[in-house]
Design a protein around this motif. Sequence first.
Motif, PDB file in Angstrom:
ATOM      1  N   ALA A   1       0.765  -1.087  -0.087  1.00 19.16           N
ATOM      2  CA  ALA A   1       0.211  -0.137   0.160  1.00 19.16           C
ATOM      3  C   ALA A   1       0.879   1.555   0.293  1.00 19.16           C
ATOM      4  N   PHE A   2       0.291   1.991  -0.342  1.00 16.92           N
ATOM      5  CA  PHE A   2       0.665   3.481  -0.217  1.00 16.92           C
ATOM      6  C   PHE A   2       0.845   4.652   0.471  1.00 16.92           C
ATOM      7  N   GLY A   3       0.137   4.838   1.385  1.00 20.27           N
ATOM      8  CA  GLY A   3      -0.667   5.884   2.132  1.00 20.27           C
ATOM      9  C   GLY A   3      -1.983   4.746   2.462  1.00 20.27           C
TER      10      GLY A   3
ATOM     11  N   VAL B   1      -4.073   0.706  -1.742  1.00 18.48           N
ATOM     12  CA  VAL B   1      -4.010  -0.484  -1.186  1.00 18.48           C
ATOM     13  C   VAL B   1      -4.198  -1.013  -2.972  1.00 18.48           C
ATOM     14  N   VAL B   2      -1.979  -0.922  -3.618  1.00 16.60           N
ATOM     15  CA  VAL B   2      -2.014  -1.257  -4.442  1.00 16.60           C
ATOM     16  C   VAL B   2      -1.721  -2.782  -4.923  1.00 16.60           C
ATOM     17  N   LEU B   3      -1.332  -3.797  -4.109  1.00 18.11           N
ATOM     18  CA  LEU B   3      -0.896  -5.063  -4.274  1.00 18.11           C
ATOM     19  C   LEU B   3      -2.042  -5.632  -3.087  1.00 18.11           C
TER      20      LEU B   3
ATOM     21  N   SER C   1      -4.228   0.318 -16.737  1.00 18.65           N
ATOM     22  CA  SER C   1      -3.179   1.437 -16.225  1.00 18.65           C
ATOM     23  C   SER C   1      -3.943   1.330 -14.719  1.00 18.65           C
ATOM     24  N   GLY C   2      -2.330   1.608 -13.700  1.00 15.46           N
ATOM     25  CA  GLY C   2      -2.819   1.728 -12.515  1.00 15.46           C
ATOM     26  C   GLY C   2      -3.346   0.624 -11.113  1.00 15.46           C
ATOM     27  N   SER C   3      -3.398  -0.742 -12.630  1.00 14.64           N
ATOM     28  CA  SER C   3      -4.534  -2.046 -11.181  1.00 14.64           C
ATOM     29  C   SER C   3      -2.817  -2.617 -10.586  1.00 14.64           C
ATOM     30  N   GLY C   4      -1.777  -2.194 -10.661  1.00 11.57           N
ATOM     31  CA  GLY C   4      -0.603  -2.088  -9.618  1.00 11.57           C
ATOM     32  C   GLY C   4       0.326  -3.509 -10.433  1.00 11.57           C
ATOM     33  N   LYS C   5       0.301  -3.190 -11.801  1.00  7.80           N
ATOM     34  CA  LYS C   5       1.259  -4.246 -12.397  1.00  7.80           C
ATOM     35  C   LYS C   5       2.924  -3.767 -12.427  1.00  7.80           C
ATOM     36  N   THR C   6       2.583  -2.524 -12.297  1.00  8.60           N
ATOM     37  CA  THR C   6       4.565  -2.076 -12.121  1.00  8.60           C
ATOM     38  C   THR C   6       4.823  -2.423 -10.546  1.00  8.60           C
ATOM     39  N   THR C   7       3.528  -2.449  -9.860  1.00  8.94           N
ATOM     40  CA  THR C   7       4.537  -2.768  -8.678  1.00  8.94           C
ATOM     41  C   THR C   7       4.768  -4.150  -8.153  1.00  8.94           C
ATOM     42  N   LEU C   8       3.549  -5.047  -8.833  1.00  7.35           N
ATOM     43  CA  LEU C   8       4.204  -6.185  -9.061  1.00  7.35           C
ATOM     44  C   LEU C   8       5.368  -7.070  -8.720  1.00  7.35           C
TER      45      LEU C   8
HETATM   46  N1  LIG Z   1       5.410   5.133  -5.177  1.00  3.95           N
HETATM   47  C1  LIG Z   1       4.378   5.525  -4.718  1.00  3.95           C
HETATM   48  N2  LIG Z   1       4.031   6.303  -4.004  1.00  3.95           N
HETATM   49  C2  LIG Z   1       2.745   6.650  -3.977  1.00  3.95           C
HETATM   50  N3  LIG Z   1       1.366   5.857  -5.390  1.00  3.95           N
HETATM   51  C3  LIG Z   1       2.263   4.473  -6.359  1.00  3.95           C
HETATM   52  C4  LIG Z   1       3.430   4.667  -6.076  1.00  3.95           C
HETATM   53  N4  LIG Z   1       3.533   3.702  -6.627  1.00  3.95           N
HETATM   54  C5  LIG Z   1       3.054   3.635  -7.797  1.00  3.95           C
HETATM   55  N5  LIG Z   1       1.745   4.263  -7.204  1.00  3.95           N
HETATM   56  C6  LIG Z   1       0.272   3.923  -7.566  1.00  3.95           C
HETATM   57  O1  LIG Z   1      -0.467   2.328  -7.415  1.00  3.95           O
HETATM   58  C7  LIG Z   1      -1.324   2.596  -8.410  1.00  3.95           C
HETATM   59  C8  LIG Z   1      -0.654   1.130  -9.336  1.00  3.95           C
HETATM   60  O2  LIG Z   1       0.716   1.905  -9.932  1.00  3.95           O
HETATM   61  P1  LIG Z   1       0.820   1.144 -10.976  1.00  3.95           P
HETATM   62  O3  LIG Z   1       1.799  -0.419  -9.834  1.00  3.95           O
HETATM   63  O4  LIG Z   1       2.194   1.740 -11.244  1.00  3.95           O
HETATM   64  O5  LIG Z   1      -0.330   0.561 -12.174  1.00  3.95           O
HETATM   65  P2  LIG Z   1       0.024  -0.389 -13.537  1.00  3.95           P
HETATM   66  O6  LIG Z   1       1.735  -0.598 -13.493  1.00  3.95           O
HETATM   67  O7  LIG Z   1      -0.593  -0.935 -13.134  1.00  3.95           O
HETATM   68  O8  LIG Z   1      -0.088   0.788 -14.076  1.00  3.95           O
HETATM   69  C9  LIG Z   1      -1.265   3.797  -8.759  1.00  3.95           C
HETATM   70  O9  LIG Z   1      -2.616   4.684  -8.325  1.00  3.95           O
HETATM   71  C10 LIG Z   1      -0.564   4.746  -8.695  1.00  3.95           C
HETATM   72  O10 LIG Z   1      -0.599   5.862  -7.883  1.00  3.95           O
END
Ligand SMILES: Nc1ncnc2c1ncn2[C@@H]1O[C@H](COP(=O)(O)OP(=O)(O)O)[C@@H](O)[C@H]1O
Lengths: 259, 264
Positions: free
Chosen positions: A30-32, A35-37, A56-63
């Motif tokens: 979670a960021f703040g 909840v991203v994952l 876009s924004g579903s959390g792919k990059t975060t994963l």
């Molecule tokens: N370092 C971060 N700080 C705060 N929020 C973040 C950060 N990285 C990603 N997020 C948030 O997490 C969510 C998922 O981001 P991300 O994983 O980049 O999505 P995707 O790659 O699927 O487009 C987004 O809503 C984004 O704003």
Amino acid sequence: MTEALRSPLQIVPDPLPPEPVVRLRDVSRAFGATVVLDSLNLSIAPGEFVALLGRSGSGKTTLLRTLAALDPPQAQDIRLPGSRATVFQDARLLPWKRVWQNVALGLRGRDARPRALAALEEVGLAHRVDAWPLTLSGGEAQRAAIARALVREPELLLLDEPFAALDALTRMKMHALVLALWQRHRPALLLVTHDVEEAMALADRVLVLDRGRIVAEERLLAPRGSRGAIVRDLRATLLRHLGIDVGGAAYADLLERHA
Amino acid sequence: MPLPTHARSTLRRDPLQSRWLSPLLLLLVWEGLCRLGVIPAHTLAAPSSVGSTLAQMIGSGDLPINLAVSLRRAILGLIIGATVGVALALAAGLARRGDAWIDPLVQVKRTIPVVALTPLFIIWFGIGETTKIALIAFAAMLPVYINLHAGIRGVDVRLMDAARSFGLGRAALIREVVLPGALPALLTGLRYALSISVLMLVFAEQINASAGLGYLINNARDAMRTDIIVVCLLVYALLGLTGDALVRAIETRTLAWCPALVEA
Ligand SMILES: Nc1ncnc2c1ncn2[C@@H]1O[C@H](COP(=O)(O)OP(=O)(O)O)[C@@H](O)[C@H]1O
Ligand SMILES: [Mg+2]
């Protein structure tokens, strides 16, 4: 006791499925307050080609960053292989290093340059080894980034929307390249994409991520090259999970319906 | 359709578009006015007499000797200032604690014009070389620090991430990513430092000098020798230009990868 007598054959175990190279159990992030994952589970077998779809924004990059161990570690049940390599959407070559030096980045030993050159040769960039990265085209930059990942012979190769910024023809060539490289080197491969066609053409397994959870999982059993029959239905299924109801319509007719 | 000016001038060289024309004209008018006696020599010497004075000052060794003294001040001050600036910027840019300790002090220092420190410096160091070099060093430090610090802080985090993902440790990250990434900013800072050190040189040499370009100027002022003053001004200008050319040369060598230079 009686059970053992009744069916002794059941004691013979199945051939064990290979140990997964990646295993996430209930991984959250979670960021703040966002909840991203969200207690996400994921296993990837050695040599498996997995595509991860998601809006876009579903959390792919975060994963993917979690799998690359790029974010500070947290108390989570995560198993990762020792050798990983990442290809980012923007190639992220260091502009002040020549192409081959970028590929050799972080390699130890005297054979760093020959290894880098061999990897560049493999991705078809032998003629640009001494170029500055800022002079490369988008496709060439991604080839260099793939070479930089490949040269490490990773057990796990992570690709974060590597072809999103390329034109259609270049993208097709890159798909063929990635497939060929994967078949030759056999890393476990996770391709993050938002392109359903790309996922269906390349992967053994397609996952759909939505709001930090894997909401769909489809195995493609048909070998690549003879998937034409299944993709129509699969496309509709995957698109539905992505929130688009196609109902068999062609894209050309779709916009009207969603207007 | 009218062509842009630079394109047109290559097609058909128009002598009236030469960039040398107006300075040349100015020199001619200046010379003419002096010859006609409109401008007396004690107000401003004619270009021709400035030229002959220059030749004579070179021949007598007056100019080379005093130029060497001034150069020594400027170069020593610049080297000391730039070194301190680089060291502080590295300490502040690479370590959070360093930043917390150093940056506030530099920001405080920034609010005080270096020229205003002259009286203190004179009390501490006397009116000799030390004060002059210290003033130049102190002034040259700031642009180096500010630019390098910003350059280090501004290094693309995405590149840092990528490099980290390939197993680079902290030292390797600094060496391979942070410092090369901050180099353009450092060179910009150096360029500012150079022009500031020439500026401070001029100022410091007004204080009290028994040698140097400022000494020549002071003597010339007392003797109303405007030709010597103009010669010294020319040399100051040349110092600035040379320094700038020097940094440019370093830039083309070390920033060969930069887009602007890559395309050229
Ligand atoms: N370092 C971060 N700080 C705060 N929020 C973040 C950060 N990285 C990603 N997020 C948030 O997490 C969510 C998922 O981001 P991300 O994983 O980049 O999505 P995707 O790659 O699927 O487009 C987004 O809503 C984004 O704003
Ligand atoms: Mg993303």
